[in-house]
Motif scaffolding. Structure first.
Motif, PDB file in Angstrom:
ATOM      1  N   UNK A   1      -6.769   1.546 -10.247  1.00  0.00           N
ATOM      2  CA  UNK A   1      -6.516   2.406 -11.405  1.00  0.00           C
ATOM      3  C   UNK A   1      -5.855   3.704 -10.977  1.00  0.00           C
ATOM      4  N   UNK A   2      -6.340   4.293  -9.899  1.00  0.00           N
ATOM      5  CA  UNK A   2      -5.781   5.571  -9.430  1.00  0.00           C
ATOM      6  C   UNK A   2      -4.352   5.393  -8.920  1.00  0.00           C
ATOM      7  N   UNK A   3      -4.106   4.310  -8.213  1.00  0.00           N
ATOM      8  CA  UNK A   3      -2.760   4.077  -7.681  1.00  0.00           C
ATOM      9  C   UNK A   3      -1.770   3.770  -8.799  1.00  0.00           C
ATOM     10  N   UNK A   4      -2.208   3.021  -9.786  1.00  0.00           N
ATOM     11  CA  UNK A   4      -1.322   2.657 -10.893  1.00  0.00           C
ATOM     12  C   UNK A   4      -1.004   3.846 -11.783  1.00  0.00           C
ATOM     13  N   UNK A   5      -1.844   4.872 -11.734  1.00  0.00           N
ATOM     14  CA  UNK A   5      -1.587   6.071 -12.534  1.00  0.00           C
ATOM     15  C   UNK A   5      -0.327   6.791 -12.071  1.00  0.00           C
ATOM     16  N   UNK A   6       0.066   6.558 -10.807  1.00  0.00           N
ATOM     17  CA  UNK A   6       1.312   7.120 -10.274  1.00  0.00           C
ATOM     18  C   UNK A   6       2.429   6.129 -10.575  1.00  0.00           C
ATOM     19  N   UNK A   7       3.010   6.249 -11.752  1.00  0.00           N
ATOM     20  CA  UNK A   7       3.913   5.220 -12.267  1.00  0.00           C
ATOM     21  C   UNK A   7       5.160   5.017 -11.414  1.00  0.00           C
ATOM     22  N   UNK A   8       5.671   6.055 -10.804  1.00  0.00           N
ATOM     23  CA  UNK A   8       6.903   5.936 -10.026  1.00  0.00           C
ATOM     24  C   UNK A   8       6.654   5.601  -8.563  1.00  0.00           C
ATOM     25  N   UNK A   9       5.401   5.578  -8.156  1.00  0.00           N
ATOM     26  CA  UNK A   9       5.083   5.334  -6.750  1.00  0.00           C
ATOM     27  C   UNK A   9       5.152   3.847  -6.440  1.00  0.00           C
ATOM     28  N   UNK A  10       5.601   3.470  -5.240  1.00  0.00           N
ATOM     29  CA  UNK A  10       5.607   2.058  -4.861  1.00  0.00           C
ATOM     30  C   UNK A  10       4.185   1.546  -4.680  1.00  0.00           C
ATOM     31  N   UNK A  11       4.006   0.271  -4.854  1.00  0.00           N
ATOM     32  CA  UNK A  11       2.712  -0.361  -4.591  1.00  0.00           C
ATOM     33  C   UNK A  11       2.995  -1.743  -4.032  1.00  0.00           C
ATOM     34  N   UNK A  12       3.104  -1.824  -2.729  1.00  0.00           N
ATOM     35  CA  UNK A  12       3.440  -3.078  -2.066  1.00  0.00           C
ATOM     36  C   UNK A  12       2.330  -4.107  -2.281  1.00  0.00           C
ATOM     37  N   UNK A  13       2.736  -5.347  -2.365  1.00  0.00           N
ATOM     38  CA  UNK A  13       1.817  -6.442  -2.670  1.00  0.00           C
ATOM     39  C   UNK A  13       0.617  -6.504  -1.718  1.00  0.00           C
ATOM     40  N   UNK A  14       0.814  -6.468  -0.391  1.00  0.00           N
ATOM     41  CA  UNK A  14      -0.362  -6.557   0.483  1.00  0.00           C
ATOM     42  C   UNK A  14      -1.324  -5.400   0.294  1.00  0.00           C
ATOM     43  N   UNK A  15      -0.797  -4.218  -0.015  1.00  0.00           N
ATOM     44  CA  UNK A  15      -1.664  -3.064  -0.238  1.00  0.00           C
ATOM     45  C   UNK A  15      -2.492  -3.257  -1.497  1.00  0.00           C
ATOM     46  N   UNK A  16      -1.864  -3.742  -2.566  1.00  0.00           N
ATOM     47  CA  UNK A  16      -2.579  -3.948  -3.825  1.00  0.00           C
ATOM     48  C   UNK A  16      -3.720  -4.954  -3.657  1.00  0.00           C
ATOM     49  N   UNK A  17      -3.447  -6.067  -2.972  1.00  0.00           N
ATOM     50  CA  UNK A  17      -4.489  -7.082  -2.771  1.00  0.00           C
ATOM     51  C   UNK A  17      -5.602  -6.536  -1.884  1.00  0.00           C
ATOM     52  N   UNK A  18      -5.235  -5.794  -0.858  1.00  0.00           N
ATOM     53  CA  UNK A  18      -6.243  -5.223   0.041  1.00  0.00           C
ATOM     54  C   UNK A  18      -7.150  -4.244  -0.683  1.00  0.00           C
ATOM     55  N   UNK A  19      -6.575  -3.426  -1.544  1.00  0.00           N
ATOM     56  CA  UNK A  19      -7.366  -2.453  -2.308  1.00  0.00           C
ATOM     57  C   UNK A  19      -8.369  -3.169  -3.210  1.00  0.00           C
ATOM     58  N   UNK A  20      -7.929  -4.205  -3.900  1.00  0.00           N
ATOM     59  CA  UNK A  20      -8.835  -4.959  -4.764  1.00  0.00           C
ATOM     60  C   UNK A  20      -9.951  -5.605  -3.950  1.00  0.00           C
ATOM     61  N   UNK A  21      -9.599  -6.176  -2.813  1.00  0.00           N
ATOM     62  CA  UNK A  21     -10.606  -6.824  -1.965  1.00  0.00           C
ATOM     63  C   UNK A  21     -11.639  -5.814  -1.485  1.00  0.00           C
ATOM     64  N   UNK A  22     -11.183  -4.622  -1.114  1.00  0.00           N
ATOM     65  CA  UNK A  22     -12.117  -3.593  -0.654  1.00  0.00           C
ATOM     66  C   UNK A  22     -13.022  -3.134  -1.789  1.00  0.00           C
ATOM     67  N   UNK A  23     -12.458  -2.914  -2.973  1.00  0.00           N
ATOM     68  CA  UNK A  23     -13.265  -2.488  -4.114  1.00  0.00           C
ATOM     69  C   UNK A  23     -14.306  -3.526  -4.502  1.00  0.00           C
ATOM     70  N   UNK A  24     -13.999  -4.812  -4.266  1.00  0.00           N
ATOM     71  CA  UNK A  24     -14.932  -5.881  -4.615  1.00  0.00           C
ATOM     72  C   UNK A  24     -15.795  -6.315  -3.420  1.00  0.00           C
ATOM     73  N   UNK A  25     -15.735  -5.549  -2.348  1.00  0.00           N
ATOM     74  CA  UNK A  25     -16.577  -5.760  -1.164  1.00  0.00           C
ATOM     75  C   UNK A  25     -16.431  -7.185  -0.625  1.00  0.00           C
ATOM     76  N   UNK A  26     -15.191  -7.635  -0.528  1.00  0.00           N
ATOM     77  CA  UNK A  26     -14.885  -8.911   0.118  1.00  0.00           C
ATOM     78  C   UNK A  26     -14.547  -8.603   1.573  1.00  0.00           C
ATOM     79  N   UNK A  27     -15.127  -9.335   2.490  1.00  0.00           N
ATOM     80  CA  UNK A  27     -14.939  -8.982   3.898  1.00  0.00           C
ATOM     81  C   UNK A  27     -13.470  -9.082   4.297  1.00  0.00           C
ATOM     82  N   UNK A  28     -13.061  -8.154   5.156  1.00  0.00           N
ATOM     83  CA  UNK A  28     -11.652  -8.016   5.522  1.00  0.00           C
ATOM     84  C   UNK A  28     -11.061  -9.267   6.159  1.00  0.00           C
ATOM     85  N   UNK A  29     -11.682  -9.875   7.173  1.00  0.00           N
ATOM     86  CA  UNK A  29     -11.047 -11.061   7.787  1.00  0.00           C
ATOM     87  C   UNK A  29     -10.771 -12.181   6.782  1.00  0.00           C
TER      88      UNK A  29
END
Length: 226
Positions: free
Chosen positions: A119-147
């Motif tokens: 939500x915070x990253x998407x609020x910056x409408x003109x900022x880039x949001x690369x695909x791997x970063x977006x998936x990683x952020x969601x995984x971290x927020x949902x407490x899915x283990x990194x490996x």
């Protein structure tokens, strides 16, 4: 990994998740036209080089560092990773590919599954949001283990390239699955590199892959957006 985490990864990285992954070939369409990729063997070699020496490797590194920045609550570091990931692509179409998918993933996931950091990253409408970063952020927020999360992402990345190859070369579906079996070790290697590397290790030596992505921009007949 528990059932809850597995369910989320299977949903987010399914071909049916609305990020438009099917419309990107990562420059493969140009290589098929030139004849450099013409069968399962050459497709396997091409995807392997991307995973070990090119954007697949870099995506894995960005993924791991974005995930850790979220879990360690290092907001400034996360914003720097977002900016670096958006800038670390070699062509206009590759920039479109990773950031369009990243924003689509972020918007869908933030609404359907919830993710305060997205939500915070998407609020910056003109900022880039690369695909791997977006998936990683969601995984971290949902407490899915990194490996596990990183392995699922890299597999999906490779599988999408194979799917593009099946359609473009063309290959039969069985040949596509055989290609995926041969990519098991390169995928695992990319995951380990992602987990163990620093941001200073970002870089690549897959020059033909970068050139292919650039050449695709002016290719006369195109089915894919990259």
């Amino acid at each position: 990994m528990n059932d809850r985490a597995l369910y989320r990864l299977m949903a987010w990285l399914s071909p049916s998740y609305p990020v438009g992954a099917f419309s990107y070939s990562h420059g493969l369409e140009w290589l098929v036209e030139t004849g450099d990729v013409r069968d399962a063997e050459t497709l396997t070699a091409w995807v392997t080089h991307i995973l070990i020496y090119g954007s697949g490797r870099n995506d894995a590194i960005f993924f791991a560092h974005a995930y850790r920045a979220v879990t360690e609550k290092r907001d400034e570091a996360l914003l720097e990773i977002v900016e670096l990931a958006g800038a670390s692509v070699a062509s206009a179409e590759r920039h479109l590919e990773t950031n369009s998918q990243g924003r689509a993933f972020g918007e869908t996931t933030a609404r359907a599954w919830r993710s305060a950091t997205l939500d915070r990253l998407l609020a910056k409408e003109d900022a880039p949001l690369a695909y791997p970063v977006a998936v990683a952020v969601a995984a971290a927020d949902h407490v899915i283990d990194l490996p596990s999360a990183l392995a699922a992402y890299v597999h999906a990345f490779a599988a999408n390239l194979v799917s593009a190859g099946v359609r473009l070369v063309p290959l039969g579906h069985t040949a596509g699955q055989i290609t995926l079996t041969k990519l098991e070790a390169p995928v695992a290697q990319a995951v380990q590199v992602g987990l163990s590397s620093t941001l200073d290790d970002i870089g690549g030596a897959a020059f033909m892959m970068d050139i292919a992505a650039m050449k695709h921009e002016t290719q006369y007949t195109r089915l894919f957006r990259s």
